[in-house]
Write an enzyme that holds these catalytic residues in place. Structure first.
Site, PDB file in Angstrom:
ATOM      1  CB  THR A  66       2.642   6.077  11.100  1.00 42.57           C
ATOM      2  OG1 THR A  66       2.069   7.355  10.860  1.00 42.57           O
ATOM      3  CG2 THR A  66       1.867   5.036  10.317  1.00 42.57           C
ATOM      4  N   GLY A  67       4.519   4.419  13.124  1.00 41.56           N
ATOM      5  CA  GLY A  67       5.197   3.169  13.507  1.00 41.56           C
ATOM      6  C   GLY A  67       4.652   2.634  14.823  1.00 41.56           C
ATOM      7  N   GLY A  87       8.115   5.211   7.399  1.00 42.29           N
ATOM      8  CA  GLY A  87       7.313   6.415   7.573  1.00 42.29           C
ATOM      9  C   GLY A  87       7.625   7.041   8.914  1.00 42.29           C
ATOM     10  CB  SER A  88       5.872   9.626  10.784  1.00 38.25           C
ATOM     11  OG  SER A  88       4.604   9.057  10.963  1.00 38.25           O
ATOM     12  CB  THR A  89       8.519   8.039  15.223  1.00 36.88           C
ATOM     13  OG1 THR A  89       9.819   8.005  14.612  1.00 36.88           O
ATOM     14  CG2 THR A  89       8.582   7.308  16.557  1.00 36.88           C
ATOM     15  CB  CYS A 143      14.594   8.547   6.641  1.00 42.93           C
ATOM     16  SG  CYS A 143      15.499   7.389   5.637  1.00 42.93           S
ATOM     17  CE  LYS A 197      -1.400   2.601   3.205  1.00 39.57           C
ATOM     18  NZ  LYS A 197      -1.126   3.878   2.510  1.00 39.57           N
ATOM     19  CD  GLU A 242      12.129  13.159  10.252  1.00 41.38           C
ATOM     20  OE1 GLU A 242      11.140  12.697  10.833  1.00 41.38           O
ATOM     21  OE2 GLU A 242      12.750  12.549   9.372  1.00 41.38           O
ATOM     22  CD  GLU A 282      14.679   0.814   8.198  1.00 44.98           C
ATOM     23  OE1 GLU A 282      15.131   1.778   8.840  1.00 44.98           O
ATOM     24  OE2 GLU A 282      15.308  -0.240   8.020  1.00 44.98           O
TER      25      GLU A 282
HETATM   26  P1  NAD Z   1       3.423   8.645   7.541  1.00 41.44           P
HETATM   27  O1  NAD Z   1       3.775   7.859   8.724  1.00 41.44           O
HETATM   28  O2  NAD Z   1       2.469   9.748   7.667  1.00 41.44           O
HETATM   29  O3  NAD Z   1       2.827   7.723   6.391  1.00 41.44           O
HETATM   30  C1  NAD Z   1       3.528   6.631   5.861  1.00 41.44           C
HETATM   31  C2  NAD Z   1       2.557   5.579   5.374  1.00 41.44           C
HETATM   32  O4  NAD Z   1       1.803   5.065   6.459  1.00 41.44           O
HETATM   33  C3  NAD Z   1       1.536   6.049   4.343  1.00 41.44           C
HETATM   34  O5  NAD Z   1       1.396   5.035   3.378  1.00 41.44           O
HETATM   35  C4  NAD Z   1       0.267   6.201   5.172  1.00 41.44           C
HETATM   36  O6  NAD Z   1      -0.902   6.051   4.401  1.00 41.44           O
HETATM   37  C5  NAD Z   1       0.410   5.066   6.148  1.00 41.44           C
HETATM   38  N1  NAD Z   1      -0.324   5.213   7.418  1.00 41.44           N
HETATM   39  C6  NAD Z   1      -0.690   6.361   8.044  1.00 41.44           C
HETATM   40  N2  NAD Z   1      -1.288   6.078   9.225  1.00 41.44           N
HETATM   41  C7  NAD Z   1      -1.287   4.726   9.359  1.00 41.44           C
HETATM   42  C8  NAD Z   1      -1.721   3.826  10.370  1.00 41.44           C
HETATM   43  N3  NAD Z   1      -2.282   4.251  11.499  1.00 41.44           N
HETATM   44  N4  NAD Z   1      -1.521   2.512  10.190  1.00 41.44           N
HETATM   45  C9  NAD Z   1      -0.911   2.051   9.074  1.00 41.44           C
HETATM   46  N5  NAD Z   1      -0.493   2.846   8.074  1.00 41.44           N
HETATM   47  C10 NAD Z   1      -0.664   4.175   8.213  1.00 41.44           C
HETATM   48  O7  NAD Z   1       4.841   9.152   6.989  1.00 41.44           O
HETATM   49  P2  NAD Z   1       5.110  10.086   5.734  1.00 41.44           P
HETATM   50  O8  NAD Z   1       4.672  11.461   6.131  1.00 41.44           O
HETATM   51  O9  NAD Z   1       4.578   9.472   4.495  1.00 41.44           O
HETATM   52  O10 NAD Z   1       6.706  10.015   5.616  1.00 41.44           O
HETATM   53  C11 NAD Z   1       7.561  10.910   6.281  1.00 41.44           C
HETATM   54  C12 NAD Z   1       8.216  10.254   7.470  1.00 41.44           C
HETATM   55  O11 NAD Z   1       8.807   9.013   7.097  1.00 41.44           O
HETATM   56  C13 NAD Z   1       9.365  11.049   8.041  1.00 41.44           C
HETATM   57  O12 NAD Z   1       9.268  11.047   9.451  1.00 41.44           O
HETATM   58  C14 NAD Z   1      10.609  10.300   7.634  1.00 41.44           C
HETATM   59  O13 NAD Z   1      11.726  10.461   8.444  1.00 41.44           O
HETATM   60  C15 NAD Z   1      10.128   8.901   7.605  1.00 41.44           C
HETATM   61  N6  NAD Z   1      10.946   8.100   6.717  1.00 41.44           N
HETATM   62  C16 NAD Z   1      11.791   7.184   7.274  1.00 41.44           C
HETATM   63  C17 NAD Z   1      12.627   6.440   6.473  1.00 41.44           C
HETATM   64  C18 NAD Z   1      13.568   5.419   7.062  1.00 41.44           C
HETATM   65  O14 NAD Z   1      14.071   4.585   6.347  1.00 41.44           O
HETATM   66  N7  NAD Z   1      13.822   5.448   8.339  1.00 41.44           N
HETATM   67  C19 NAD Z   1      12.578   6.593   5.090  1.00 41.44           C
HETATM   68  C20 NAD Z   1      11.686   7.527   4.563  1.00 41.44           C
HETATM   69  C21 NAD Z   1      10.864   8.265   5.395  1.00 41.44           C
END
Ligand code: NAD
Length: 470
Positions: free
Chosen positions: A225-226, A221-223, A277, A170, A374, A243
């Site tokens: 959401t992680g 993605g973001s912490t 990131c 997704k 960040e 990540e």
């Molecule tokens: P985000 O967490 O907002 O979204 C990432 C993904 O998660 C999207 O596909 C979104 O639809 C999905 N999502 C959102 N809420 C969710 C939930 N509750 N459950 C499951 N999935 C959900 O992040 P973003 O704004 O797309 O990306 C930016 C962030 O990602 C920054 O903090 C950046 O540092 C981080 N990032 C980390 C790495 C790494 O390798 N460590 C790489 C790229 C980006």
């Protein structure tokens, strides 16, 4: 563009959705395409297809799986110009950078396809002979962000498939289109159901994290959401690779050669308009060279060409979405209010696109948002220090621990200091560089697990110990 409609991929078939959502061109702020929005029932169908395909795929010899992955690389390469144009349009990055991202993805596919899950053998000369195999986990759910939609999709999907899992991916709703095209291309080289693609945002993402038919989530993605994925995934003890965000510090010691380090620091801070990131997000510089390095970086920022991805003159694109643009603008305002001095940039010049200039801010320190949070955008805060011990302590005073670096003419001393940074990767006189054979992952709240290389591949399997009587 785009002249063809986009589809979900479920069980090897292109599937339409009942509703759609708009995809915005970040250079104009206007919608340029419609993307199908998957329903929960379509997610269920994708997971069911992946489950049904799993046994056959897991039983396919790994060399055959690898062959198919290499065929996918060939097919992507054949369409790389169209894919790069679409990626540039939806993500915002210049066409040349988009082509570079696809080139990187191809390099990663080919390097990853050469890996093999090892079988270890323990034989003590008496008692059972023990073999340790790696069994695939089942269905892997991949959830990707918007900064490198193609590269990160490949980082997730290729090792998962090589290890014998089936996948449901997704993409971010901000950048879903290139991923749908990639899935369509890949499906021509895979049995039906082995790879499925759905779309949507929080609702579908969290349904994936809760789904009893998904065995592992790989998420970038973001912490916050992680954390949500970890909570939701607890329902069936999902395996996780996370990540997450970073707030990487780079520490430049007094003996660093300013002219030599400036270009490398600059590109590690501003590549992809800072939306990386493991970009340099806090630059700690010894007071002896602070002004000289700040002046050099300011010159480079002023010379950087920010513009639409479609303009060949652009070196840096806009921020990817309105939310990120507003957030970065708010951090700049906050830095100014806290006494920060912008030597370059600092304010958007208006217009409909999400353009923010390459910005250098000095006279800020820990405790201001631009240093503590960040930014994920093109603002580099430069922070003065006079004691390396203090710089290390400030670099470590963060919940993040993705990457960090130390810059010095004394490489041995820099390496010793760098190892004291609490992060998954440290560099000396470098930052942000990654390779497909070297594990990459975050310490502290920057993530769990690693990607790339043999260690990365291991995350897509479960050890199975086989004890055989002598
Ligand atoms: P985000 O967490 O907002 O979204 C990432 C993904 O998660 C999207 O596909 C979104 O639809 C999905 N999502 C959102 N809420 C969710 C939930 N509750 N459950 C499951 N999935 C959900 O992040 P973003 O704004 O797309 O990306 C930016 C962030 O990602 C920054 O903090 C950046 O540092 C981080 N990032 C980390 C790495 C790494 O390798 N460590 C790489 C790229 C980006």
């Amino acid at each position: 563009m785009p002249d063809q409609p986009f589809h979900l991929l479920i069980n090897g078939r292109a599937v339409e959705a009942a509703t759609s959502f708009g995809v915005i061109d970040p250079a104009t702020g206007s919608q340029f395409a419609a993307c199908p929005l998957a329903s929960i029932e379509q997610l269920d169908a994708a997971v069911a297809a992946a489950r049904a395909a799993f046994a056959g795929w897991a039983a396919t010899p790994v060399d055959d799986r690898a062959e198919r992955l290499l065929a996918i690389a060939g097919a992507i390469e054949a369409e790389q110009n169209d894919l790069a144009a679409l990626l540039s349009r939806e993500q915002g990055k210049p066409f040349k950078s988009a082509l570079g991202e696809i080139g990187g993805a191809l390099y990663w596919i080919r390097a990853t396809a050469a890996l093999r899950p090892p079988v270890e053998r323990i034989d003590k000369g008496e008692g059972p002979v023990v073999k340790i195999h790696r069994r695939p986990l089942g269905v892997v759910g991949s959830i990707t962000p918007w900064n490198f939609p193609v590269m990160i999709a490949i980082w997730h999907v290729i090792p998962a498939l090589l290890a014998g899992n089936s996948v449901v991916i997704k993409p971010s709703p901000n950048t879903p289109l290139t991923t749908l095209r990639l899935a369509e291309i890949a499906s021509g080289h895979l049995p039906a159901g082995v790879l499925n693609a759905v779309t949507g945002d929080v609702e579908i993402g969290s349904a994936m994290a809760r789904h009893p038919g998904i065995d592992k989530i790989v998420f970038t993605g973001s912490t916050p959401t992680g954390r949500a994925i970890m909570r939701d995934g607890a329902a069936n003890l999902k395996r996780l690779t996370l990540e997450l965000g970073g707030n990487d510090a780079a520490i430049v010691l007094a003996d660093a050669d300013v002219d030599a380090v400036a270009p490398r620091i600059f590109s590690a801070a501003f590549g992809n308009s800072g939306q990386i990131c493991a970009a340099i997000k806090r630059l700690y510089v010894h007071e002896d060279i602070h002004d000289a390095l700040a002046a050099k970086l300011t010159e480079m920022a002023a010379a950087g060409v920010v513009g639409p991805g479609s303009d060949p003159a652009s070196q840096y694109g806009p921020l990817q979405n309105r939310r990120q643009f507003d957030y970065v603008s708010a951090l700049a305002d906050d830095a100014r209010a806290a006494g920060g001095r912008f030597l370059a940039g600092g304010e958007a010049s208006g217009g409909d696109g999400y353009f923010f200039p390459l910005s250098i801010v000095v006279d800020v320190s820990d405790g201001t948002r631009i240093v503590d949070e960040e930014q994920f955008g093109p603002i580099l805060p430069i922070i003065r220090f006079d004691d390396a011990e203090d710089a290390i302590a400030r670099a470590n005073a963060s919940e993040n621990g993705l990457g960090g670096s130390v810059w010095s003419s004394d490489v041995a001393q820099a390496a010793r200091l760098a190892q004291r940074l609490e992060c998954g990767t440290v560099w000396v006189n470098d930052h942000s560089t990654i390779s497909p054979d070297i594990p990459f992952g975050g310490a502290k709240q920057s993530g769990i697990g690693v990607e790339f290389g043999q260690h990365g591949l291991d995350e897509y399997s479960q050890l199975q110990t086989v004890r055989i009587p002598r």
